[in-house]
Structure formats: C-alpha cells, structure tokens
Design an enzyme around this catalytic site. Structure first.
Site, PDB file in Angstrom:
ATOM      1  N   LYS A   7       0.840  -1.293   0.042  1.00 16.44           N
ATOM      2  CA  LYS A   7      -0.023  -0.046  -0.108  1.00 16.44           C
ATOM      3  C   LYS A   7       0.942   1.331  -0.012  1.00 16.44           C
ATOM      4  CE  LYS A   7      -4.198  -1.554   0.447  1.00 16.44           C
ATOM      5  NZ  LYS A   7      -5.517  -1.064   0.025  1.00 16.44           N
TER       6      LYS A   7
ATOM      7  N   ASP B  53      -8.597  -0.263   6.722  1.00 12.88           N
ATOM      8  CA  ASP B  53      -8.588  -1.446   7.606  1.00 12.88           C
ATOM      9  C   ASP B  53      -7.031  -1.468   8.101  1.00 12.88           C
ATOM     10  OD1 ASP B  53      -7.816  -2.413   5.131  1.00 12.88           O
ATOM     11  OD2 ASP B  53      -9.770  -3.410   4.990  1.00 12.88           O
TER      12      ASP B  53
HETATM   13  C1  LIG Z   1      -1.949  -6.603   2.648  1.00 11.27           C
HETATM   14  C2  LIG Z   1      -3.286  -6.392   1.588  1.00 11.27           C
HETATM   15  N1  LIG Z   1      -3.153  -7.233   0.568  1.00 11.27           N
HETATM   16  C3  LIG Z   1      -4.369  -6.857  -0.418  1.00 11.27           C
HETATM   17  C4  LIG Z   1      -5.138  -5.831  -0.062  1.00 11.27           C
HETATM   18  C5  LIG Z   1      -6.359  -5.803  -1.120  1.00 11.27           C
HETATM   19  O1  LIG Z   1      -6.141  -4.512  -1.590  1.00 11.27           O
HETATM   20  P1  LIG Z   1      -7.732  -3.984  -2.427  1.00 11.27           P
HETATM   21  O2  LIG Z   1      -8.670  -3.411  -1.201  1.00 11.27           O
HETATM   22  O3  LIG Z   1      -7.141  -2.938  -3.139  1.00 11.27           O
HETATM   23  O4  LIG Z   1      -8.282  -4.987  -3.158  1.00 11.27           O
HETATM   24  C6  LIG Z   1      -5.227  -5.233   0.985  1.00 11.27           C
HETATM   25  C7  LIG Z   1      -6.028  -3.971   1.325  1.00 11.27           C
HETATM   26  O5  LIG Z   1      -6.171  -3.385   2.246  1.00 11.27           O
HETATM   27  C8  LIG Z   1      -3.945  -5.338   1.905  1.00 11.27           C
HETATM   28  O6  LIG Z   1      -3.866  -4.580   2.985  1.00 11.27           O
END
Ligand SMILES: Cc1ncc(COP(=O)(O)O)c(C=O)c1O
Length: 402
Positions: free
Chosen positions: A76, A121
């Site tokens: 992120k 989150d």
């Molecule tokens: C570690 C991690 N992987 C994958 C995702 C999934 O990303 P998205 O919400 O853009 O699908 C998130 C989203 O917060 C995440 O924190």
C-alpha cells in the site's frame, strides 16, 4: 469455492480502459516514488519457490515480496502517496508544485492546513499517514471496530489523528466521507464510489510499479497470476498493467478472497459491482471489505478468469508453510492478507478437478504477490507460532547459505 467468470475476454487491452489506467501513467508514478524516503530503494525481490512448486506439481512459483517494499510493511506504500501527490497537484495548479518535491516535504509550510482523510483496515491508512507526514499536511484516519490496537498505533506513529467508530469497514468509509464534507477535508480513499473515481484510480495506478518490476526480471512468461482481493484495487492495478503489456497473450488471472468477504466473487455472479454475502470479518484484515470498488470492477470483470474464496484456516496454514521454507525455498514473512493468493493456489492444488479447470499443470509458472509482511506483529506471532524477526533471521541464514 471457485467460479468461472463468463465475462472474461482474451482481447487486447481496451482503449477505454487505457484512458483510465495505463503503463505510461504507472511508470510516471514509479518515477515519482523512486526517491521517497519511506520506500526501500531498488524495488522488492521476486523469489522462486522450487520445492513448493515441485510439491504442487507446477513448473514454478514466483513470489513478489512486498513485505520488503518499505518500513510500512505492505504494497500500500505505493498507492496512497501517489494519490496524495496527484491530488495536491490538481488542487493547487497555480503553485506549480513538483511531485518529488512534495514527497520531500519542500512545500510543507504552504500545506500545513491542508487536511486529508480516509477510512482504512490498516495498510492504506498507514501509507496515507506516512505520505501526509512527508508532504507536511494533516491527516485523519477513520478505523472500524475490528482494526487492532497494534495497527492503530502504527498509523498514529506517523502523526495521523485517529477516529474510531463502532461499525465495520464500510461504515468507516461512510464516516470518513461525512467528516470530509463537514470539515471541508479531502478524502483519499482506495475504494471508489458514485462520483468518486479519480483518487482511487491514482491509488491503483501506483500499484503498477509492482508489475513493472516483475516484468523487468522475468526470464520466462508466467501462465497464472493469483491476486488477493479486498475492494479489488490491488488486483486491478496489477492485472491491468500485465493485460496492457501482453494483450491477448495475458496470463490467467485468479482473484482470491475470504469467504466471509466475497464481494468480488459476488460481483462475478451478478455481472456488476456487488456486496459480500458473509459477515465480512476475517483474519485477513486487509481483505475484509464488504463492497467492490466499482472502478476496480471495470478492469476485473473483463480480465479475471476465475474468482475463488478461501477460509481463514487456509490463509493461516499458508503463512506457516511459506515461513518455514526449505533447502531450496527461502523462508518468507507473509501476513494474513499477504498470503491469500498463495493460499488460493494451494487450495486449488488440493482439488485436482478445480486445478484442471484453472489449467494448472506441470508447465504452469505461477505468480503470487506477498502484499504484506507482519503488519500486526502480535497477530503474526500468534498465528504462525514464531515471530517475524525469527523468520527473518532464518531468511538471512538461508540467503547467506546460497
Ligand atoms: C495486505 C493487503 N493485501 C491486499 C489488499 C487488497 O487490496 P484491495 O482492497 O485494493 O483489493 C489489502 C487491502 O487493504 C491489503 O492490506
């Protein structure tokens, strides 16, 4: 559970989508981020796990390890800073700010009263807080009831003001939008909603850096990509880049979600962005999203071949498996959401009929993205039975033995 997406096509990347997200824009984002002090220099490693591949009966499993992207612990770190920079450039065109200068804090005096807000989150909020601190503007982060104190503290470290609500993720998104209207702040969200697409597009575009780094070092074409889904932004950012690059020759895309937070799976059934059917609460905190991002869905609907769901135990078991390593497989710290793509692959492999349906065989070269490390170290230790530091120490020994 697995379903075939009837709307997936093998056409080349459509012009209409290229006008929204493109390799050109992804590369520009990558260049802007190159000097940001919060990122580790030189990109993240792409590991091959030959022993696990042999066990699963496929040719190769490649893991792009985003746990090593930055001190922020997850992929992120590529999204929020780019969205913040592009937002400020749009807000104040007359100032002629320079993107890299913004991230270096060169305009902090002028931006001290500029305030951004987002629900999270965990990982997006941490990245936004860190980016705002670098830029020198104010940041407010809204957390829902299930975000751990550990994650809250990690966000507060970067100077963000925390607002805690008693509801779930989707309610925190609504609360952030309401606070923004009330206080004249700007929302920097990683999910889109009606009339709000520019910023989530910039977030997703930032993730293109991951695809760019992967294709630069690939020696052989990958056949399958397993991508975990929350609101769908990560999957859309990665898949759109690979689709534009490879066109009709693109790999098979499989999106993996917690069964309790199956909004993308439900979208595939409905043929449009939809809501999850389960409780939304999952150990995979980053994927515990109840509503698909409609903008992400524009990209996922035409190119994701299969959508599948997994149970929490499958993620935990995959965390342990990748942490252990072997003589030929490097031990990797993969967090609850970070491991979900791999957990999906292992789940399919345990069911020969499903594996065949997805086209997994001895010639398959599979890419998974470890999207986070131990972003909640206490949770990681409790689930894996070993601390992240201990796994990293074994990783170092493994690397020294090469
Ligand atoms: C570690 C991690 N992987 C994958 C995702 C999934 O990303 P998205 O919400 O853009 O699908 C998130 C989203 O917060 C995440 O924190």
């Amino acid at each position: 559970m697995l379903i075939v997406n009837p709307n997936a096509t093998q056409e080349s990347y459509p012009k209409a989508l290229q006008n929204i997200m493109s390799i050109r824009k992804a590369n520009e984002s990558r260049a802007w981020l190159a000097d940001w002090s919060r990122l580790n220099s030189g990109g993240t490693p792409l590991y091959s796990l030959p022993d696990m591949a042999a066990e699963l009966g496929v040719a190769d499993i490649l893991v792009k390890d985003e746990s090593e992207r930055s001190v922020l612990g997850s992929f992120k770190a590529l999204g929020a800073p780019i969205a913040l920079v592009r937002l400020i450039l749009r807000q104040f065109p007359e100032q002629r700010y320079e993107a890299r200068g913004l991230l270096a804090g060169e305009y902090r005096d002028a931006l001290a009263d500029f305030t951004v807000i987002s629900a999270t989150d965990g990982n997006h909020g941490r990245a936004l807080a860190a980016a705002a601190q670098s830029v020198g503007c104010r940041c407010v982060i809204v957390l829902h009831a299930n975000v751990s104190i550990e994650r809250e503290e990690a966000i507060a470290t970067y100077g963000a003001e925390i607002v805690r609500i008693s509801g779930n993720y989707d309610e925190s998104v609504e609360e952030a939008a309401a606070l923004a209207v009330k206080n004249d702040w700007l929302v920097v969200s990683d999910t889109s909603y009606d009339g709000y697409e520019e910023i989530p597009r910039d977030v997703m575009q930032g993730y293109g850096t991951i695809s760019a780094e992967i294709v630069e070092v690939l020696s052989q074409r990958i056949t399958h990509v397993f991508l975990q889904g929350g609101v769908g932004g990560m999957a859309a950012g990665i898949a759109s880049y690979l689709w534009e690059l490879y066109g009709a020759e693109r790999p098979t895309f499989v999106v993996v979600e917690p069964v309790q937070a199956d909004c993308l799976y439900q979208s595939a059934i409905a043929g449009q962005a939809a809501k999850a059917t389960g409780s939304v609460d999952s150990v995979m905190a980053g994927l515990a999203c109840g509503e698909t991002s409609p903008l992400a869905w524009k990209f996922l609907q035409p190119c994701v071949d299969f959508f599948m769901t997994i149970e929490d135990e499958q993620a935990v078991s995959a965390m342990r498996r990748i942490a252990v390593g072997s003589a030929s497989d490097i031990p990797v710290v993969s967090g609850e959401s970070g491991v979900a793509g791999l957990a999906g692959l292992i789940g399919l492999d345990n069911d020969p009929q499903l594996a065949e349906q997805v086209g997994l065989n001895s010639g398959s070269r599979i890419l998974v993205i470890n999207t986070e490390g131990a972003t909640a170290p206490g949770v990681y230790r409790a689930l894996v039975g070993e601390s992240a530091q201990s796994v990293l120490a074994r990783q170092l020994v493994w690397l020294q033995g090469r």
